[in-house]
Design an enzyme around this catalytic site. Structure first.
Site, PDB file in Angstrom:
ATOM      1  N   TYR A  76      -2.059   5.345  58.195  1.00  0.00           N
ATOM      2  CA  TYR A  76      -2.370   5.324  59.632  1.00  0.00           C
ATOM      3  C   TYR A  76      -1.474   6.304  60.375  1.00  0.00           C
ATOM      4  O   TYR A  76      -1.948   7.091  61.209  1.00  0.00           O
ATOM      5  CB  TYR A  76      -2.187   3.912  60.156  1.00  0.00           C
TER       6      TYR A  76
ATOM      7  N   SER B 220      -0.503   7.791  68.833  1.00  0.00           N
ATOM      8  CA  SER B 220       0.294   6.607  68.523  1.00  0.00           C
ATOM      9  C   SER B 220       1.732   7.022  68.297  1.00  0.00           C
ATOM     10  O   SER B 220       2.004   8.139  67.825  1.00  0.00           O
ATOM     11  CB  SER B 220      -0.240   5.918  67.260  1.00  0.00           C
TER      12      SER B 220
END
Length: 254
Positions: free
Chosen positions: A151, A138
């Protein structure tokens, strides 16, 4: 590339019951691949697999025994393994100072430990004849993500793990890359639906400024599936250790 570039490829897709994982489970069999979908959501996973010409096995990616058992079952059904696409993940949000220890552990367990366990589980099945692992990284793991710091930290671990094993496992002809997607999913639709008109306007303006190509998140079928299909194919046999943004130019890797 041919739309059958994955002919005969035996592929495990985790997170296949929703989002981008679901998109891959639905699309890759049409490109010639044999697919086993793994997910914790048994009802959704079974339904999607049946509709797509794939098969489904339930798994908890945070549990070593569950992962090892599911991968071994999948490889037995497929008659071998060529590719792991590890898409399973979660993205809980909170201000950094408010993140609970439970939320931190959950983000790490699903995103980082799940990557570690699934990658380790497929290694014995790939080490003698090579293959490919595609982990979901990501942009958050490269440049951070305010209000989703747990995250981001977990995805940072995924990036470092992916590059490390690309070096270690290259001698076995196993190539390991990470996909960093910015793609429109049903979960994103729910996020948009939760916004006020003012918030949505500001959000769309920010996307327009951040994404050079089109100014919005990409489409699963048009923008995402072809890239993943290429990296799962033999055409990408000389590419490893890379983080590949599929995001319209938001994250320009160096």
């Amino acid at each position: 590339m041919s739309d059958r570039e994955l002919q005969g490829r035996r592929i495990i897709v985790t997170g296949g019951a929703s989002g981008m994982g679901e998109g891959l489970v639905r699309a890759l069999p049409r490109r010639g691949a044999s697919i086993i979908s793994l997910d914790l959501n048994e009802d959704g996973g079974e339904r999607i697999a049946q509709e797509s010409g794939a098969a489904f096995i339930k798994v908890d990616v945070t549990d070593k025994a569950s992962v090892t058992n599911a991968v071994d079952q999948a490889v037995a059904r497929l008659g071998g393994l060529d590719v792991l696409i590890h898409a399973a993940g979660i993205a809980p949000g909170a201000k950094a100072e408010d993140i609970s220890l439970e939320q931190w552990h959950q983000a790490m367990a699903v995103n980082a430990t799940g990557t570690f366990l699934t990658n380790q589980a497929v290694f014995p099945h790939l080490k003698d004849r090579g293959g490919a692992i595609l982990n979901f990284a990501s942009a958050a793991g490269v440049k951070g993500y305010p209000n989703k710091a747990a995250y981001a930290a977990a995805k940072g671990a995924v990036v470092a793990w992916t590059r490390s094993i690309a070096v270690e496992w290259g001698c076995h002809n196993i190539r390991v890359n990470g996909i960093a997607p910015a793609i429109w999913t049903p979960m994103y639709d729910k996020t948009r639906a939760s916004m006020t008109p003012e918030e949505l306007e500001a959000h769309d303006a920010a996307l327009k400024a951040a994404i050079p190509l089109g100014g919005k998140l990409g489409d699963i079928a048009r923008d995402f599936v072809p890239v993943v299909a290429f990296f799962a194919s033999e055409g990408a046999h000389f590419i490893t250790g890379q983080i590949i943004p599929v995001d319209g130019g938001t994250l320009m890797m160096r």
